[in-house]
Scaffold this active site. Sequence first.
Site, mmCIF file in Angstrom:
data_model
loop_
_atom_site.group_PDB
_atom_site.id
_atom_site.type_symbol
_atom_site.label_atom_id
_atom_site.label_comp_id
_atom_site.label_asym_id
_atom_site.label_seq_id
_atom_site.Cartn_x
_atom_site.Cartn_y
_atom_site.Cartn_z
ATOM 1 N N HIS A 55 -28.429 -6.045 -10.912
ATOM 2 C CA HIS A 55 -27.829 -7.046 -9.990
ATOM 3 C C HIS A 55 -26.531 -7.222 -11.535
ATOM 4 C CE1 HIS A 55 -26.658 -9.531 -7.153
ATOM 5 N NE2 HIS A 55 -27.600 -9.062 -6.306
ATOM 6 N N HIS A 111 -22.584 -3.635 -5.863
ATOM 7 C CA HIS A 111 -23.014 -4.683 -6.987
ATOM 8 C C HIS A 111 -24.425 -4.792 -7.274
ATOM 9 C CE1 HIS A 111 -25.376 -6.288 -3.097
ATOM 10 N NE2 HIS A 111 -25.730 -7.355 -4.879
#
Length: 324
Positions: free
Chosen positions: A246, A231
Site C-alpha cells: 500500500h 496506490h
Amino acid sequence: MGYERLARKLVQLSGGEENIQAVFHCSTRLHFKLKDPGQVKKAAAEELDGVVSAAVSGGYFHIVTGINAGEVHNDMLKYMRIGRMESGDREETSGFENPAMQPGRSTGRPDAAETSGLEDQLFHQMMDTAASILNARGGGEPVMVVLFGYKNKEPAVAGGIPHKKTEEPVRYQKKEMIASPFTGETIPLEQVNDPAFSSGMLGKGVGIKPSVGKLFAPVSGTVTAVFPSGHAIGITSTTGIQILIHIGIDTVRLEGKYYHVHVKKGQPVEKGEVLIEFDIPEIEAAGYDLTSPVVITNADNYVEVLETDRKKVDASDQLMTIVG
C-alpha cells in the site's frame, strides 16, 4: 454475519440510505459520503463482527473492514439506489485470503480447522488432551497439567524408563526471502499511522518510507489485485505467499494522481520488475504520508514471518523471511 447483512447494518448505522450520497472503497475500508455526519452511530459500527475500526471526518464515514472491503461494497450496491463514486475509486480486492478478517470473526486468530499452520493444530490437540485428563478425573483434588514441547534427538523418559520414540520431531527448514519493493527507510509495522495495518489485523510485515518513486516486484509470481487509483497492489508468489503493498496512507483520495501502474491483474511478474511509479514530491506536497506498509496477508499459513532489522533498505534487499 455475511457480507450483505454486514453491509445493511453499516448503511443503517450511517443514518440510512437517505443520508448517504455516495460510497466507495479502497484496499481495506469503506468510505461513505454523508449528508449529515451527525447521524452516524460510530461506536455501534465498531461493535459489528467484521469491522476493525471506524472514524468520521471531512463529511465521510470511514470503516475499516480489512481486505474484504470490496465484497462488502459490492453486496451493498446490490440493493442500494445510490451510485458509485465517479472518480474510479472502485477497487478490486479479490485474490487474497486472511481467515481472521472474514465477517463473523471477531478474533485475530483462526480456528485450527481453518488454518494450515501446524503449530495451531498441535496447540489445539494438546489442549484437547489436557481437557480429557481433567474430565477423566471427575472432580476431586485440583490437578495441574503441564504441556511441554521440545526438539531434540533424545528418547522420551517417564518414571526413569526410556520409551522408544516412534517419530522424529517436526523441523521447520523451508525459508523464502521477500525482497524490499522500495528503496527507503524501514518502520516497524506497529508504528504505521493506520490502524488497519499497525494492529496486525491485515497480516505481518514492515512499513517503508520510500526515497525513490518506484515499486518493484518483491517476488516472482502473479499480480492478484491492482487498484485503479494506483496506490496499492497485491502479488502472490509462485509458492503461494500473498503480499499486499500500500503506497502511502489514505492516498486513495488522490484518485490516481501521481501514480503510473505498469501491470494489470492476472499478469505474471518477475522479481525486481517495476510495477508502479509514483511522484514522491507531488504526493507529499498534497499533504500525504508516504509510509508504505508491505504485509503478508496469509501469514497464518506459515510458522513465522521474520522482518529485517535494517533501518534502510534498497529495492531487492532482503525485507522479510518466510519460514514454512
